[in-house]
Design a protein around this motif. Sequence first.
Motif, PDB file in Angstrom:
ATOM      1  N   VAL A   1       2.588  12.799   9.845  1.00 16.19           N
ATOM      2  CA  VAL A   1       1.753  11.935   9.634  1.00 16.19           C
ATOM      3  C   VAL A   1       1.876  10.503  10.080  1.00 16.19           C
ATOM      4  O   VAL A   1       1.272   9.219  10.505  1.00 16.19           O
ATOM      5  N   GLY A   2       2.548  10.433   9.838  1.00 22.40           N
ATOM      6  CA  GLY A   2       3.653   8.800  10.259  1.00 22.40           C
ATOM      7  C   GLY A   2       3.691   8.788  11.524  1.00 22.40           C
ATOM      8  O   GLY A   2       3.478   7.380  12.386  1.00 22.40           O
ATOM      9  N   SER A   3       3.349   9.957  12.711  1.00 25.78           N
ATOM     10  CA  SER A   3       3.676   9.622  13.542  1.00 25.78           C
ATOM     11  C   SER A   3       2.454   9.216  14.711  1.00 25.78           C
ATOM     12  O   SER A   3       2.401   8.606  15.568  1.00 25.78           O
TER      13      SER A   3
ATOM     14  N   SER B   1       0.362  -0.784   8.145  1.00 29.13           N
ATOM     15  CA  SER B   1       0.776  -0.701   6.895  1.00 29.13           C
ATOM     16  C   SER B   1      -0.121   0.049   6.059  1.00 29.13           C
ATOM     17  O   SER B   1      -0.085   0.768   5.525  1.00 29.13           O
ATOM     18  N   ILE B   2      -1.461  -0.562   6.205  1.00 29.03           N
ATOM     19  CA  ILE B   2      -2.759  -0.017   5.876  1.00 29.03           C
ATOM     20  C   ILE B   2      -3.554   0.678   5.924  1.00 29.03           C
ATOM     21  O   ILE B   2      -3.199   1.747   4.976  1.00 29.03           O
ATOM     22  N   ALA B   3      -2.910   1.181   7.091  1.00 22.89           N
ATOM     23  CA  ALA B   3      -3.249   2.446   7.387  1.00 22.89           C
ATOM     24  C   ALA B   3      -2.662   4.260   6.945  1.00 22.89           C
ATOM     25  O   ALA B   3      -2.662   5.224   6.763  1.00 22.89           O
ATOM     26  N   THR B   4      -0.948   3.620   6.934  1.00 21.88           N
ATOM     27  CA  THR B   4      -0.081   4.553   6.654  1.00 21.88           C
ATOM     28  C   THR B   4       0.212   4.735   5.107  1.00 21.88           C
ATOM     29  O   THR B   4      -0.114   5.925   4.882  1.00 21.88           O
ATOM     30  N   VAL B   5      -0.550   3.399   4.205  1.00 21.74           N
ATOM     31  CA  VAL B   5      -0.807   4.100   2.572  1.00 21.74           C
ATOM     32  C   VAL B   5      -1.796   4.833   2.479  1.00 21.74           C
ATOM     33  O   VAL B   5      -1.470   5.416   1.729  1.00 21.74           O
ATOM     34  N   VAL B   6      -2.954   4.704   3.454  1.00 18.37           N
ATOM     35  CA  VAL B   6      -3.760   6.039   3.098  1.00 18.37           C
ATOM     36  C   VAL B   6      -3.889   6.924   3.574  1.00 18.37           C
ATOM     37  O   VAL B   6      -4.183   8.206   3.297  1.00 18.37           O
ATOM     38  N   GLY B   7      -2.781   7.338   4.687  1.00 15.12           N
ATOM     39  CA  GLY B   7      -2.198   8.707   5.071  1.00 15.12           C
ATOM     40  C   GLY B   7      -1.318   9.042   4.247  1.00 15.12           C
ATOM     41  O   GLY B   7      -1.499  10.060   4.147  1.00 15.12           O
ATOM     42  N   PHE B   8      -0.100   8.275   3.324  1.00  9.92           N
ATOM     43  CA  PHE B   8       0.510   8.555   1.972  1.00  9.92           C
ATOM     44  C   PHE B   8      -0.480   9.379   1.106  1.00  9.92           C
ATOM     45  O   PHE B   8      -0.373  10.604   0.850  1.00  9.92           O
TER      46      PHE B   8
END
Length: 775
Positions: free
Chosen positions: A60-62, A79-86
């Motif tokens: 997910v992070g990659s 950052s927002i996309a990372t939170v959504v993936g998280f």
Amino acid sequence: MARSGPRSGARAARRRRAAPLRLVAGTLAVWLLVALASTAWWPIHRDASMVSAGATAVVVGSVMALLGAGMRLPAAVVSIATVVGFAATGVPAAVPGAADGPLPTVPGLVDLFSGVALGWRQLLTISLPVGSYEALLVPYFVSVLLVTVVGVSIATRASRPELASLPALALFVTGTVFGPTRLETSVWLGVLLAGIALVWALTVRHLRRAATVAATTGTRIPIARAVVRPALVGTATIAAAAVVATGLGFVAPPAGTRTVARSGVVKPFDPRDQVSPLSGFRAYEERGRAEQPQLTVTGLPAGGFMRIATLDSYDGVVYRVGGPDGDAASGSFERVPTAVDTRDVRGTAVRVVVTVDGYRGVWLPTVGELTSVSFRGPDADRERTAFFYNRSTGTAAVVDGVSDRTRYTLSAVLPDQPTEDELRDARPGDAVVPTPRDVPAAVQDAVRADSDADTSDGAQLLAALQALQRNGYVSHGVGDDRPSRSGHGADRIAELLTAVPMVGDQEQYAVAAALMAQEIGFPARVVLGFTAGGDSGARDTTSGATTGRTTFRGSDVTARIEVDTAQWGWVMLDPNPAVREIPDQSDQTPKPVTRPETVVPPPPAQQLDQDEQTPPQADRDTPPTQPVWLQILLAVLPWALGVLGLLALVLLPIATVVLAKRLRRRRRRRAPEPRTRVVGAWDEYRDALLDGGHDVTPSATRREVGAAAPGEAGAVIAADADAAVFGPSDVDDAVADRTWAAADGAIAALRAGRGRRDRFRAATSLRSFRRSFRR
């Protein structure tokens, strides 16, 4: 200037061709570093779920970092996309017990986001390994996710990709700090991780320099010099570090234990808040409760002992758990999410099923050295969460207490015990127990009278215990028993050891034996528990020996001692006399005075105030009713923490970028030299152009950038900066202040007329922090 256009176009073409190679190489390097750094987290979890959670976080992070690099997305969007993936993948990966297959659930999301804030603290107050217990995988999952996003972003987008190894090193250090006190991570892995990070940094740095030279001269990049040589240098450095580390390991081997974060954390269960369980000993022997079933146990070997609690601190009034100040090893209780490491215990493995009947209390009866416990029944989830265990004493506790609905299964190891002949040669061990206070002088007199000082310590211990068994008589002071005062304060122990005949019960004999053992030199403690038959030792089974089902009643309660030996560790001993008829005091023939009756001064008033001890009949284990406002607060708290965790994940990167820009502006504005401040004003204006989306050619001069910028202020600021750098005269403070005033006005003009969204994008843009990557 005629050749600048073609050369710039050639450099751009080379950057486009090299971009895929940079993306692949940077991503693979970060993956390798994250994999090695994750080894520091393995002692914390020791479960395959950690591998799946880490792999999910890396993928997910990659994806988020590569999308940001490929589409040139600003940091806020990434950052927002990372939170959504998280949120989308975190529950199945890090909280698998709360997931609905591959989909998250609302309770799972609450646990996920609250785990970001609370999981770190819980990791420090729980026994390791934790596996996938509750939401304790969340700290590792979110750490790997952030490390991957930041590392891959730096490796593929930043002007200095060699810094991509720093997040992985931070992940390794974090796992080490939150790991066990016992060193379990190989030093070689740390050396290998640092070495690979060094090879990556050297290779990228040399490759960037070679690309710059090639772009300037028009020659090809020398691969041997740019890649092979730094790789060889890094490999040689790793080998040298490994040799040095090995040598240091032989000269000064690392200690078995180390100081980590959990070493100084106050545990959530404090045994000092509980009344000493030994003070309620006589309550089990009262009429009506003596024959009342307490526990039903299946699988316990014949003559087995069910431990209620181990008490190691004596203050002249009571023996209690946890030491006088809570700093003793017996006062450190931890949650046990999966299992306890009993690989070093030699003995017989058993599996015991326990059903609680009439027993009540916070202390959970266990057997031997606990390996694991699993609860069943309607309150299983609550009891599992409230379960705490102390490894040094083998004492377990359920914070809210057990009830008649408590059902649990114990896996344990019964340690091998020495024979009596072997015990004669026993030597005191080195275990640390709190020094007993206000010990009556009668204890020392009894040791001198009952044992020979010329014999071994083990022989003296056996002689002292045999004297108690030979001279003592058992009476609980209930019913038709001989009057026998309860309690085990200093005055009661002195009375026991000086009276003729010696009358008491296991409460007094165990305390006296423990104090005598410590007088001889053995670390000792008292163990309260149940054994079949209690005083008499007769086995009480409900359905015979074939099923191994034993019902412990109130009369089966007993107390023994444990002494620490150098050969066998902690050894359990029974100092109690057999139940027999007590002779009349008038029938006792006076003996020669071998133990003078010592007048024991009373302890201080606050220590003799045994009325403060909760009577055995009182319901000490019923938790107080929580007020309504506290119940509402506890219900709302997880949701509030989840929302705060989400906001923190979203706002932290944005706040970091804004703060970095403010600090950069402050450094430029407060430079010590006026000339430096003038150049800083131009740099600030140029960065505002970049963050605002204006095209700024990297090779353009200040005057060219100022002429292409909107308005006329840019040309003025560029002229002032060039004059400050190349002019013949010195620059004074007035010129620097005037240039900064012009720069502030020009920056404000750039923002004028823009919408809120555009101003936000400019404030959080990272374009001004990046430099062109030349090859």
